[in-house]
Design a protein around this motif. Sequence first.
Motif, PDB file in Angstrom:
ATOM      1  N   GLY A  37       0.795  -1.221   0.000  1.00 27.53           N
ATOM      2  CA  GLY A  37       0.000   0.000   0.000  1.00 27.53           C
ATOM      3  C   GLY A  37       0.824   1.266   0.000  1.00 27.53           C
ATOM      4  O   GLY A  37       0.291   2.344   0.185  1.00 27.53           O
ATOM      5  N   ALA A  38       2.171   1.155  -0.161  1.00 30.66           N
ATOM      6  CA  ALA A  38       2.998   2.363  -0.112  1.00 30.66           C
ATOM      7  C   ALA A  38       2.588   3.359  -1.181  1.00 30.66           C
ATOM      8  O   ALA A  38       2.758   4.552  -1.009  1.00 30.66           O
ATOM      9  N   GLY A  39       2.067   2.901  -2.313  1.00 30.40           N
ATOM     10  CA  GLY A  39       1.468   3.790  -3.300  1.00 30.40           C
ATOM     11  C   GLY A  39       2.423   4.764  -3.925  1.00 30.40           C
ATOM     12  O   GLY A  39       2.221   5.969  -3.840  1.00 30.40           O
ATOM     13  N   ALA A  40       3.499   4.268  -4.564  1.00 32.25           N
ATOM     14  CA  ALA A  40       4.476   5.161  -5.184  1.00 32.25           C
ATOM     15  C   ALA A  40       4.049   5.538  -6.596  1.00 32.25           C
ATOM     16  O   ALA A  40       3.680   4.686  -7.390  1.00 32.25           O
ATOM     17  N   LEU A  41       4.103   6.833  -6.898  1.00 28.70           N
ATOM     18  CA  LEU A  41       3.775   7.356  -8.225  1.00 28.70           C
ATOM     19  C   LEU A  41       4.966   8.173  -8.725  1.00 28.70           C
ATOM     20  O   LEU A  41       5.463   9.052  -8.017  1.00 28.70           O
ATOM     21  N   LEU A  42       5.406   7.900  -9.941  1.00 29.27           N
ATOM     22  CA  LEU A  42       6.467   8.684 -10.564  1.00 29.27           C
ATOM     23  C   LEU A  42       5.815   9.657 -11.539  1.00 29.27           C
ATOM     24  O   LEU A  42       5.102   9.250 -12.459  1.00 29.27           O
ATOM     25  N   LEU A  43       6.070  10.947 -11.333  1.00 29.69           N
ATOM     26  CA  LEU A  43       5.338  11.994 -12.031  1.00 29.69           C
ATOM     27  C   LEU A  43       6.269  12.991 -12.699  1.00 29.69           C
ATOM     28  O   LEU A  43       7.413  13.186 -12.282  1.00 29.69           O
ATOM     29  N   GLU A  44       5.728  13.650 -13.703  1.00 35.00           N
ATOM     30  CA  GLU A  44       6.376  14.783 -14.342  1.00 35.00           C
ATOM     31  C   GLU A  44       6.719  15.845 -13.300  1.00 35.00           C
ATOM     32  O   GLU A  44       5.944  16.108 -12.388  1.00 35.00           O
ATOM     33  N   ARG A  45       7.892  16.458 -13.436  1.00 35.34           N
ATOM     34  CA  ARG A  45       8.275  17.540 -12.519  1.00 35.34           C
ATOM     35  C   ARG A  45       7.673  18.856 -13.008  1.00 35.34           C
ATOM     36  O   ARG A  45       7.949  19.299 -14.126  1.00 35.34           O
ATOM     37  N   LEU A  46       6.888  19.467 -12.165  1.00 33.66           N
ATOM     38  CA  LEU A  46       6.386  20.822 -12.411  1.00 33.66           C
ATOM     39  C   LEU A  46       7.236  21.786 -11.587  1.00 33.66           C
ATOM     40  O   LEU A  46       8.327  21.453 -11.156  1.00 33.66           O
ATOM     41  N   HIS A  47       6.750  22.993 -11.370  1.00 32.32           N
ATOM     42  CA  HIS A  47       7.436  23.953 -10.509  1.00 32.32           C
ATOM     43  C   HIS A  47       6.735  23.911  -9.155  1.00 32.32           C
ATOM     44  O   HIS A  47       5.716  24.588  -8.958  1.00 32.32           O
ATOM     45  N   PRO A  48       7.259  23.108  -8.214  1.00 32.51           N
ATOM     46  CA  PRO A  48       6.504  22.836  -6.980  1.00 32.51           C
ATOM     47  C   PRO A  48       6.265  24.039  -6.092  1.00 32.51           C
ATOM     48  O   PRO A  48       5.360  24.021  -5.250  1.00 32.51           O
ATOM     49  N   ASP A  49       7.034  25.085  -6.272  1.00 34.37           N
ATOM     50  CA  ASP A  49       6.886  26.260  -5.414  1.00 34.37           C
ATOM     51  C   ASP A  49       6.098  27.387  -6.072  1.00 34.37           C
ATOM     52  O   ASP A  49       6.001  28.484  -5.517  1.00 34.37           O
ATOM     53  N   VAL A  50       5.531  27.119  -7.266  1.00 35.75           N
ATOM     54  CA  VAL A  50       4.786  28.160  -7.984  1.00 35.75           C
ATOM     55  C   VAL A  50       3.389  27.635  -8.307  1.00 35.75           C
ATOM     56  O   VAL A  50       3.197  26.869  -9.257  1.00 35.75           O
ATOM     57  N   SER A  51       2.413  28.022  -7.514  1.00 39.53           N
ATOM     58  CA  SER A  51       1.031  27.622  -7.779  1.00 39.53           C
ATOM     59  C   SER A  51       0.252  28.806  -8.330  1.00 39.53           C
ATOM     60  O   SER A  51       0.702  29.960  -8.271  1.00 39.53           O
ATOM     61  N   VAL A  52      -0.931  28.521  -8.840  1.00 36.94           N
ATOM     62  CA  VAL A  52      -1.775  29.575  -9.394  1.00 36.94           C
ATOM     63  C   VAL A  52      -2.186  30.565  -8.293  1.00 36.94           C
ATOM     64  O   VAL A  52      -2.560  31.713  -8.577  1.00 36.94           O
ATOM     65  N   ARG A  53      -2.039  30.144  -7.059  1.00 32.92           N
ATOM     66  CA  ARG A  53      -2.349  31.020  -5.921  1.00 32.92           C
ATOM     67  C   ARG A  53      -1.419  32.230  -5.857  1.00 32.92           C
ATOM     68  O   ARG A  53      -1.718  33.225  -5.195  1.00 32.92           O
ATOM     69  N   SER A  54      -0.281  32.162  -6.570  1.00 30.72           N
ATOM     70  CA  SER A  54       0.660  33.282  -6.593  1.00 30.72           C
ATOM     71  C   SER A  54       0.149  34.441  -7.442  1.00 30.72           C
ATOM     72  O   SER A  54       0.686  35.542  -7.379  1.00 30.72           O
ATOM     73  N   LEU A  55      -0.887  34.198  -8.236  1.00 31.80           N
ATOM     74  CA  LEU A  55      -1.451  35.239  -9.095  1.00 31.80           C
ATOM     75  C   LEU A  55      -2.437  36.100  -8.303  1.00 31.80           C
ATOM     76  O   LEU A  55      -2.948  35.675  -7.264  1.00 31.80           O
ATOM     77  N   PRO A  56      -2.746  37.300  -8.803  1.00 27.42           N
ATOM     78  CA  PRO A  56      -3.833  38.081  -8.191  1.00 27.42           C
ATOM     79  C   PRO A  56      -5.119  37.264  -8.182  1.00 27.42           C
ATOM     80  O   PRO A  56      -5.337  36.417  -9.067  1.00 27.42           O
ATOM     81  N   GLU A  57      -5.976  37.521  -7.216  1.00 29.51           N
ATOM     82  CA  GLU A  57      -7.123  36.642  -6.980  1.00 29.51           C
ATOM     83  C   GLU A  57      -7.981  36.399  -8.215  1.00 29.51           C
ATOM     84  O   GLU A  57      -8.320  35.257  -8.538  1.00 29.51           O
ATOM     85  N   ALA A  58      -8.358  37.455  -8.917  1.00 30.51           N
ATOM     86  CA  ALA A  58      -9.247  37.290 -10.073  1.00 30.51           C
ATOM     87  C   ALA A  58      -8.590  36.434 -11.152  1.00 30.51           C
ATOM     88  O   ALA A  58      -9.223  35.546 -11.733  1.00 30.51           O
ATOM     89  N   LYS A  59      -7.311  36.687 -11.432  1.00 29.41           N
ATOM     90  CA  LYS A  59      -6.584  35.913 -12.426  1.00 29.41           C
ATOM     91  C   LYS A  59      -6.409  34.472 -11.973  1.00 29.41           C
ATOM     92  O   LYS A  59      -6.522  33.527 -12.766  1.00 29.41           O
ATOM     93  N   ALA A  60      -6.144  34.261 -10.679  1.00 29.90           N
ATOM     94  CA  ALA A  60      -5.963  32.914 -10.144  1.00 29.90           C
ATOM     95  C   ALA A  60      -7.234  32.086 -10.316  1.00 29.90           C
ATOM     96  O   ALA A  60      -7.183  30.917 -10.724  1.00 29.90           O
TER      97      ALA A  60
END
Length: 317
Positions: A119-142
């Motif tokens: 059940g360890a459930g390991a997934l190998l995934l594409e690397r995105l930019h982990p420290d940059v989410s859409v939350r970094s945008l102004p609210e309306a744009k986000a």
Amino acid sequence: MAFEPPQRLVRALGETAPEGDAWLEHLPEAADRAVALRELTVERVQVPGGRSSLVLLVRRADGTPAVLKLAPPRARPEAERAALAHWGGRGAVQLLEADAGAGAGAGAGAGEGAGAGEGAGALLLERLHPDVSVRSLPEAKALLEAAGTLRRLWVEPPADFAFETVAARTGRQADAMRASAERDPEVAPLVGEALGAREALVADAPEARLLHGTFRQSKVLAGERMPWLAVGPDPVVGECAFDLARLVRDRVEDLIASPSGAATTRRRVKRLAESLDVDQERLRGWTLFRAVESGVRARRVGRVRDAELLLEFAGWL
């Protein structure tokens, strides 16, 4: 690889761990085994990380960056694998390893009988930019970018995997909410309203789609293939309004702090419903249910401030 699981993960899993669960205890050796099996080089643990899984930034044998994610069985990692494979990188992070057997083997032998094995459930995934989410945008744009990303995920569910339904998941949650209301009469009126909304919604549900399940701004990260891609689904099959409801309360602390928070919330419901062709009243109902469910759960485990914010928000709906 010696490391300490991020404290955010330890706290969150501690709130939901069944009695006798030893997944966290055996996580370091499960991670070592998953890394060795795939011939990965670990760069670092993502901190603060999520509340349901360990995320390692790694490089594959050929030097390409990737992410290795390990989650306990109760986080339903195989459902996440199936959803990511079905989306095929359209609107979501790309799954780099489709074989579920590799993820299962990564944890084999780690704490036999303690829930840390296959059940360890390991997934190998594409690397995105982990420290940059859409939350970094102004609210309306986000909100605009997040909603556009979510729309791409709403597809016909695959025929070869039995995802949990919205009715089943919220039914379990409803049972826990009733029990909480019996012990805590202060929340009973809101719980009653939320349960009534859910009952009406599941009785007359529109066509079902594959949903992200836990979608919010922080689950949308910057990428190379596309500007924004969703991560961390807890997929479920049901109506789109359920998926959109969690996005309505994003940045809830800012809404509560604003003198016009209640009016802003109602405008947000209307704007999101119109932009994604979702029935406004159904969106309001699911937003109410999900906010009360989260608030009652937070109150039950002692996260008093979170509970206060969520229940006040729910009262506006």
